[in-house]
Design a protein around this motif. Structure first.
Motif, mmCIF file in Angstrom:
data_model
loop_
_atom_site.group_PDB
_atom_site.id
_atom_site.type_symbol
_atom_site.label_atom_id
_atom_site.label_comp_id
_atom_site.label_asym_id
_atom_site.label_seq_id
_atom_site.Cartn_x
_atom_site.Cartn_y
_atom_site.Cartn_z
ATOM 1 N N CYS A 105 53.183 6.586 55.814
ATOM 2 C CA CYS A 105 52.819 7.365 54.629
ATOM 3 C C CYS A 105 52.865 8.843 55.012
ATOM 4 O O CYS A 105 51.835 9.420 55.367
ATOM 5 N N PRO A 106 54.024 9.460 54.979
ATOM 6 C CA PRO A 106 54.150 10.861 55.417
ATOM 7 C C PRO A 106 53.181 11.782 54.673
ATOM 8 O O PRO A 106 53.103 11.779 53.440
ATOM 9 N N LEU A 107 52.442 12.561 55.435
ATOM 10 C CA LEU A 107 51.430 13.452 54.885
ATOM 11 C C LEU A 107 51.872 14.906 55.066
ATOM 12 O O LEU A 107 52.184 15.311 56.193
ATOM 13 N N PRO A 108 51.900 15.687 53.991
ATOM 14 C CA PRO A 108 52.249 17.096 54.151
ATOM 15 C C PRO A 108 51.294 17.789 55.126
ATOM 16 O O PRO A 108 50.073 17.666 55.010
ATOM 17 N N ARG A 109 51.854 18.500 56.067
ATOM 18 C CA ARG A 109 51.077 19.182 57.097
ATOM 19 C C ARG A 109 50.040 20.125 56.499
ATOM 20 O O ARG A 109 48.949 20.293 57.036
ATOM 21 N N ARG A 110 50.364 20.706 55.367
ATOM 22 C CA ARG A 110 49.487 21.715 54.772
ATOM 23 C C ARG A 110 48.091 21.171 54.485
ATOM 24 O O ARG A 110 47.093 21.877 54.664
ATOM 25 N N TYR A 111 48.007 19.914 54.024
ATOM 26 C CA TYR A 111 46.693 19.386 53.656
ATOM 27 C C TYR A 111 45.851 19.073 54.886
ATOM 28 O O TYR A 111 44.623 19.252 54.867
ATOM 29 N N ALA A 112 46.505 18.620 55.962
ATOM 30 C CA ALA A 112 45.775 18.415 57.218
ATOM 31 C C ALA A 112 45.229 19.741 57.729
ATOM 32 O O ALA A 112 44.079 19.830 58.186
ATOM 33 N N HIS A 113 46.035 20.790 57.631
ATOM 34 C CA HIS A 113 45.575 22.100 58.097
ATOM 35 C C HIS A 113 44.554 22.713 57.147
ATOM 36 O O HIS A 113 43.712 23.513 57.578
ATOM 37 N N ASP A 114 44.599 22.346 55.877
ATOM 38 C CA ASP A 114 43.549 22.807 54.965
ATOM 39 C C ASP A 114 42.185 22.328 55.452
ATOM 40 O O ASP A 114 41.189 23.068 55.405
ATOM 41 N N LEU A 115 42.117 21.070 55.918
ATOM 42 C CA LEU A 115 40.852 20.547 56.435
ATOM 43 C C LEU A 115 40.432 21.302 57.694
ATOM 44 O O LEU A 115 39.259 21.688 57.836
ATOM 45 N N LEU A 116 41.362 21.528 58.587
ATOM 46 C CA LEU A 116 41.032 22.265 59.809
ATOM 47 C C LEU A 116 40.599 23.689 59.486
ATOM 48 O O LEU A 116 39.725 24.260 60.170
ATOM 49 N N ASP A 117 41.165 24.279 58.441
ATOM 50 C CA ASP A 117 40.723 25.609 58.014
ATOM 51 C C ASP A 117 39.272 25.563 57.544
ATOM 52 O O ASP A 117 38.519 26.538 57.720
ATOM 53 N N GLY A 118 38.872 24.454 56.945
ATOM 54 C CA GLY A 118 37.474 24.312 56.545
ATOM 55 C C GLY A 118 36.555 24.273 57.740
ATOM 56 O O GLY A 118 35.477 24.879 57.730
#
Length: 317
Positions: A105-118
């Motif tokens: 289930c390919p996940l856009p990198r941006r959303y993973a990094h959004d969490l890390l930004d939090g």
């Protein structure tokens, strides 16, 4: 979803993490079909691990000794996450879980990094001045997880309307968590309540948690719960895009977390003295009550859905 099968060892490790880390999530996840449940569990494992690394905890409990600073731990998480999304999960089970999930289930990198930004916002001990700033934080620690979870449930990355509703659900979860944990966070030197809300209530921002302000603070917390309900109601409109079992799981989780905030509001000042919890029986009632809503989702929340006027919205550009 088409693609390679998830490795059993990654699933087993992630199931152990969810069982120890979140009883509410574990209960809701049981409603998914088996494949979706496994994908959601892998995602949870990565999220839980990242949160624990930043907080210096293990499965949300106890302290874990570390010679690295929070900023160094965050940099490590970013690097390991990028490597996992590129197919290299390394030796850490949580990143192996992310790599396995991304393969099916390919996940856009941006959303993973959004969490890390939090997590970076927590590391910086950001103090929030306005409602908009608080909601931005809530997106980065929970709303983006809602988006990732929707993708795991089969929502297309281009379906921004449904992904916005998934973000709404994450925002409602986090707002309710903040409402429950106001005093605990204050004891740890953190304030998530917007400073302008406190000033409007006549509460000094610097010592908002002092006993003398409890009556007014309870009203501010009730305002936070009301805001959570706005996002919970908006999120409901996204379930029409989901299959029955995913919709049931989402609605059950929404009601379980919503009940936390509503109980905080009912208890008023008392909720500022003792942490509010919901019983297993109440959670099961939320699950049962969500069943007819899930069955009727496409008539109850039929298209076109109402506009999300005034609600915080992720930048999908």
């Amino acid at each position: 979803m088409a693609g390679p099968r998830l490795p059993p060892e990654a699933i087993a490790a992630s199931r152990a993490a969810i069982a120890a880390g979140s009883k509410s999530f574990a209960l809701a996840a049981r409603l998914f079909d088996p494949d979706t449940r496994d994908r959601a569990t892998l995602l949870y494992h990565w999220c839980r691990h990242c949160d624990d690394v930043i907080d210096g905890q293990h499965l949300g409990q106890g302290r874990v000794a570390s010679a690295d600073s929070p900023a160094e731990r965050l940099a490590m998480l970013r690097d390991a996450t990028d490597r996992a999304l590129a197919g290299d999960g390394g030796s850490e089970p949580a990143f192996r879980a992310l790599a396995a999930l991304n393969a099916v289930c390919p996940l856009p990198r941006r959303y993973a990094h959004d969490l890390l930004d939090g997590f970076a916002m927590d590391v910086a001990e950001t103090a929030y001045q306005t409602e908009a700033e608080l909601l931005t934080y809530c997106y980065h620690v929970a709303g983006c997880v809602g988006v990732l979870m929707a993708l795991v449930m089969g929502v297309e990355p281009s379906d921004h309307a449904t992904l916005a509703r998934a973000s709404d659900l994450g925002l409602s979860f986090q707002l309710n968590n903040i409402a429950r944990d106001v005093m605990e966070d204050a004891a740890n030197g953190r304030r998530y309540l917007p400073a302008d809300w406190l000033r409007e209530a006549g509460i000094p921002v610097g010592d908002f948690a002092e006993p003398a302000h409890r009556a007014r603070l309870a009203k501010v917390v009730a305002r936070l719960v009301a805001l959570a309900e706005v996002y919970e109601e908006s999120a409901d409109w996204g379930v029409a895009a989901l299959d029955f079992r995913s919709a049931w799981a989402v609605l059950s989780a929404a009601r379980i977390y919503g009940d936390i905030g509503r109980k905080v509001r009912r208890r008023g000042m008392a909720a500022l003295s003792e942490r509010v919890v919901t019983s297993p029986q109440r959670k099961l009632r939320s699950v049962a009550g969500s069943l007819p809503q899930a069955l009727a989702r496409r008539s109850r929340w039929a298209a076109p859905s109402p506009e999300r006027v005034g609600l915080w919205t992720p930048d999908f550009a």
